[in-house]
Design a protein around this motif. Structure first.
Motif, PDB file in Angstrom:
ATOM      1  N   UNK A  47       0.831  -1.194   0.000  1.00 37.84           N
ATOM      2  CA  UNK A  47       0.000   0.000   0.000  1.00 37.84           C
ATOM      3  C   UNK A  47       0.865   1.243   0.000  1.00 37.84           C
ATOM      4  N   UNK A  48       0.420   2.251  -0.734  1.00 39.18           N
ATOM      5  CA  UNK A  48       1.086   3.543  -0.762  1.00 39.18           C
ATOM      6  C   UNK A  48       0.265   4.574   0.006  1.00 39.18           C
ATOM      7  N   UNK A  49      -0.978   4.770  -0.400  1.00 43.05           N
ATOM      8  CA  UNK A  49      -1.834   5.754   0.251  1.00 43.05           C
ATOM      9  C   UNK A  49      -3.287   5.451  -0.073  1.00 43.05           C
ATOM     10  N   UNK A  50      -4.162   5.633   0.918  1.00 46.31           N
ATOM     11  CA  UNK A  50      -5.577   5.314   0.788  1.00 46.31           C
ATOM     12  C   UNK A  50      -6.414   6.447   1.370  1.00 46.31           C
ATOM     13  N   UNK A  51      -7.520   6.755   0.720  1.00 49.48           N
ATOM     14  CA  UNK A  51      -8.541   7.624   1.281  1.00 49.48           C
ATOM     15  C   UNK A  51      -9.704   6.751   1.713  1.00 49.48           C
ATOM     16  N   UNK A  52     -10.069   6.845   2.980  1.00 50.82           N
ATOM     17  CA  UNK A  52     -11.196   6.106   3.528  1.00 50.82           C
ATOM     18  C   UNK A  52     -12.304   7.114   3.825  1.00 50.82           C
ATOM     19  N   UNK A  53     -13.273   7.169   2.947  1.00 49.04           N
ATOM     20  CA  UNK A  53     -14.347   8.145   3.100  1.00 49.04           C
ATOM     21  C   UNK A  53     -15.276   7.805   4.254  1.00 49.04           C
ATOM     22  N   UNK A  54     -15.278   6.555   4.688  1.00 48.69           N
ATOM     23  CA  UNK A  54     -16.122   6.169   5.804  1.00 48.69           C
ATOM     24  C   UNK A  54     -15.831   6.942   7.073  1.00 48.69           C
ATOM     25  N   UNK A  55     -14.588   7.349   7.248  1.00 45.01           N
ATOM     26  CA  UNK A  55     -14.187   8.153   8.401  1.00 45.01           C
ATOM     27  C   UNK A  55     -13.448   9.410   7.977  1.00 45.01           C
ATOM     28  N   UNK A  56     -13.484   9.730   6.693  1.00 41.75           N
ATOM     29  CA  UNK A  56     -12.780  10.896   6.157  1.00 41.75           C
ATOM     30  C   UNK A  56     -11.324  10.882   6.611  1.00 41.75           C
ATOM     31  N   UNK A  57     -10.674   9.770   6.360  1.00 46.74           N
ATOM     32  CA  UNK A  57      -9.337   9.527   6.869  1.00 46.74           C
ATOM     33  C   UNK A  57      -8.420   9.069   5.747  1.00 46.74           C
TER      34      UNK A  57
END
Length: 126
Positions: A47-57
């Motif tokens: 993994x490099x980078x992830x946006x998790x919209x479920x927690x805006x994280x």
């Protein structure tokens, strides 16, 4: 179905920068994670980078912290990866990926993602 198309890869000298783009289309409303993984020859996908919209994280892999930044446009149709201070070790095929994950699931585990782009090559030369 979700379609992901990456762009922005290329060759850059060590210390330089690149910005990758991932354009998403289709049933993106059915996902809450989108981001970037990479895989170099004879190395495991990471993994490099992830946006998790479920927690805006946002989540970053260890190798990306402090150098890479993930972001998303206002319409949430495109996700970007700004890569600065590139090193030869960053050379890899970079993939955009998306999934729907629960709050307690590891967002950095590539096996959890079911939608993938075809990748864009990044080569960092010395």
């Amino acid at each position: 179905q979700v379609r992901l198309v990456e762009s922005g890869g290329g060759s850059v000298q060590a210390g330089g920068s690149l910005r990758l783009s991932c354009k998403a289309s289709g049933a993106t409303y059915a996902t809450n994670c989108i981001g970037w993984f990479r895989q170099a020859p004879e190395k495991e996908r990471e993994a490099v980078a992830i946006i998790y919209s479920g927690e805006d994280t946002t989540y970053y892999g260890n190798s990306a912290k402090g150098r890479f930044t993930i972001s998303q446009d206002g319409a949430k149709t495109t996700v970007y990866l700004q890569m600065d201070s590139l090193e030869p070790e960053d050379s890899a095929m970079y993939y955009c990926a998306s999934a729907y994950l629960g709050p307690k699931e590891d967002k950095l585990r590539w096996q959890a993602y079911n939608y993938w782009g075809q990748g864009t090559q990044v080569t960092v030369t010395v």
